[in-house]
Design a protein around this motif. Structure first.
Motif, PDB file in Angstrom:
ATOM      1  N   ILE A  24      -4.392   8.907  33.171  1.00 24.73           N
ATOM      2  CA  ILE A  24      -4.819  10.314  33.133  1.00 24.73           C
ATOM      3  C   ILE A  24      -6.161  10.441  32.428  1.00 24.73           C
ATOM      4  O   ILE A  24      -7.065  11.141  32.918  1.00 24.73           O
ATOM      5  CB  ILE A  24      -3.749  11.186  32.446  1.00 24.73           C
ATOM      6  CG1 ILE A  24      -2.520  11.306  33.343  1.00 24.73           C
ATOM      7  CG2 ILE A  24      -4.310  12.571  32.106  1.00 24.73           C
ATOM      8  CD1 ILE A  24      -1.314  11.941  32.677  1.00 24.73           C
ATOM      9  N   ASP A  25      -6.320   9.765  31.292  1.00 20.93           N
ATOM     10  CA  ASP A  25      -7.590   9.814  30.564  1.00 20.93           C
ATOM     11  C   ASP A  25      -8.745   9.334  31.444  1.00 20.93           C
ATOM     12  O   ASP A  25      -9.832   9.916  31.424  1.00 20.93           O
ATOM     13  CB  ASP A  25      -7.525   8.988  29.282  1.00 20.93           C
ATOM     14  CG  ASP A  25      -6.650   9.622  28.216  1.00 20.93           C
ATOM     15  OD1 ASP A  25      -6.307  10.823  28.338  1.00 20.93           O
ATOM     16  OD2 ASP A  25      -6.295   8.907  27.253  1.00 20.93           O
ATOM     17  N   ARG A  30     -13.504  10.733  34.785  1.00 23.49           N
ATOM     18  CA  ARG A  30     -14.212  10.723  36.072  1.00 23.49           C
ATOM     19  C   ARG A  30     -14.480  12.144  36.558  1.00 23.49           C
ATOM     20  O   ARG A  30     -15.563  12.447  37.074  1.00 23.49           O
ATOM     21  CB  ARG A  30     -13.409   9.952  37.112  1.00 23.49           C
ATOM     22  CG  ARG A  30     -13.345   8.451  36.822  1.00 23.49           C
ATOM     23  CD  ARG A  30     -12.530   7.717  37.867  1.00 23.49           C
ATOM     24  NE  ARG A  30     -13.238   7.769  39.140  1.00 23.49           N
ATOM     25  CZ  ARG A  30     -12.640   7.684  40.334  1.00 23.49           C
ATOM     26  NH1 ARG A  30     -11.344   7.562  40.416  1.00 23.49           N
ATOM     27  NH2 ARG A  30     -13.348   7.734  41.428  1.00 23.49           N
ATOM     28  N   LEU A  31     -13.497  13.030  36.394  1.00 24.41           N
ATOM     29  CA  LEU A  31     -13.691  14.424  36.800  1.00 24.41           C
ATOM     30  C   LEU A  31     -14.787  15.092  35.972  1.00 24.41           C
ATOM     31  O   LEU A  31     -15.588  15.868  36.500  1.00 24.41           O
ATOM     32  CB  LEU A  31     -12.389  15.210  36.669  1.00 24.41           C
ATOM     33  CG  LEU A  31     -11.379  14.995  37.782  1.00 24.41           C
ATOM     34  CD1 LEU A  31     -10.045  15.642  37.419  1.00 24.41           C
ATOM     35  CD2 LEU A  31     -11.894  15.559  39.100  1.00 24.41           C
ATOM     36  N   LYS A  32     -14.825  14.801  34.666  1.00 26.63           N
ATOM     37  CA  LYS A  32     -15.866  15.376  33.812  1.00 26.63           C
ATOM     38  C   LYS A  32     -17.238  14.919  34.272  1.00 26.63           C
ATOM     39  O   LYS A  32     -18.179  15.720  34.367  1.00 26.63           O
ATOM     40  CB  LYS A  32     -15.613  14.965  32.350  1.00 26.63           C
ATOM     41  CG  LYS A  32     -16.683  15.406  31.392  1.00 26.63           C
ATOM     42  CD  LYS A  32     -16.728  16.917  31.236  1.00 26.63           C
ATOM     43  CE  LYS A  32     -17.681  17.310  30.126  1.00 26.63           C
ATOM     44  NZ  LYS A  32     -18.727  18.207  30.572  1.00 26.63           N
ATOM     45  N   ASP A  37     -22.187  16.539  37.289  1.00 24.00           N
ATOM     46  CA  ASP A  37     -23.121  16.316  38.403  1.00 24.00           C
ATOM     47  C   ASP A  37     -22.895  17.341  39.518  1.00 24.00           C
ATOM     48  O   ASP A  37     -23.216  17.092  40.672  1.00 24.00           O
ATOM     49  CB  ASP A  37     -22.944  14.887  38.938  1.00 24.00           C
ATOM     50  CG  ASP A  37     -24.060  14.473  39.863  1.00 24.00           C
ATOM     51  OD1 ASP A  37     -25.216  14.904  39.659  1.00 24.00           O
ATOM     52  OD2 ASP A  37     -23.779  13.726  40.820  1.00 24.00           O
ATOM     53  N   HIS A  38     -22.334  18.500  39.167  1.00 26.22           N
ATOM     54  CA  HIS A  38     -22.079  19.580  40.127  1.00 26.22           C
ATOM     55  C   HIS A  38     -21.256  19.109  41.318  1.00 26.22           C
ATOM     56  O   HIS A  38     -21.472  19.529  42.447  1.00 26.22           O
ATOM     57  CB  HIS A  38     -23.387  20.219  40.607  1.00 26.22           C
ATOM     58  CG  HIS A  38     -24.148  20.893  39.518  1.00 26.22           C
ATOM     59  ND1 HIS A  38     -25.114  20.238  38.787  1.00 26.22           N
ATOM     60  CD2 HIS A  38     -24.058  22.144  39.013  1.00 26.22           C
ATOM     61  CE1 HIS A  38     -25.600  21.079  37.887  1.00 26.22           C
ATOM     62  NE2 HIS A  38     -24.976  22.240  37.991  1.00 26.22           N
ATOM     63  N   PHE A  39     -20.310  18.218  41.075  1.00 23.11           N
ATOM     64  CA  PHE A  39     -19.415  17.700  42.111  1.00 23.11           C
ATOM     65  C   PHE A  39     -20.194  17.141  43.309  1.00 23.11           C
ATOM     66  O   PHE A  39     -19.871  17.377  44.462  1.00 23.11           O
ATOM     67  CB  PHE A  39     -18.404  18.776  42.538  1.00 23.11           C
ATOM     68  CG  PHE A  39     -17.422  19.086  41.449  1.00 23.11           C
ATOM     69  CD1 PHE A  39     -16.248  18.363  41.321  1.00 23.11           C
ATOM     70  CD2 PHE A  39     -17.696  20.073  40.507  1.00 23.11           C
ATOM     71  CE1 PHE A  39     -15.350  18.632  40.293  1.00 23.11           C
ATOM     72  CE2 PHE A  39     -16.800  20.346  39.468  1.00 23.11           C
ATOM     73  CZ  PHE A  39     -15.638  19.630  39.366  1.00 23.11           C
TER      74      PHE A  39
END
Length: 76
Positions: A24-25, A30-32, A37-39
């Motif tokens: 999860i971490d 990775r999501l952060k 980077d504006h997805f």
């Protein structure tokens, strides 16, 4: 003898818990990075498809946070 088995079972559960937490971490990190980077979008080229994709991501994350924090449909 029962105490040793309980401790061994607890050790296995703890190891499995920590492995899931590491996973999860890693996903959160990775999501952060992706969010920073504006997805992977260029802010000057945002379209409604990008909005839909981001709203879908938010919906999935809301399911997780509602469950984790006992909110929304998971509220007591």
């Amino acid at each position: 003898m029962t105490t040793r088995r309980a401790a061994a079972t607890n050790d296995k559960a703890l190891n499995a818990f920590l492995a899931a937490k590491r996973e999860i971490d890693g996903m959160l990190a990775r999501l952060k990075t992706l969010s920073d980077d504006h997805f992977n979008t260029n802010p000057d080229e945002i379209n409604w498809g990008d909005v839909g994709t981001l709203n879908h991501y938010a919906s999935l994350l809301r399911q997780i946070t509602d469950s984790a924090f006992h909110e929304g449909e998971h509220a007591a």
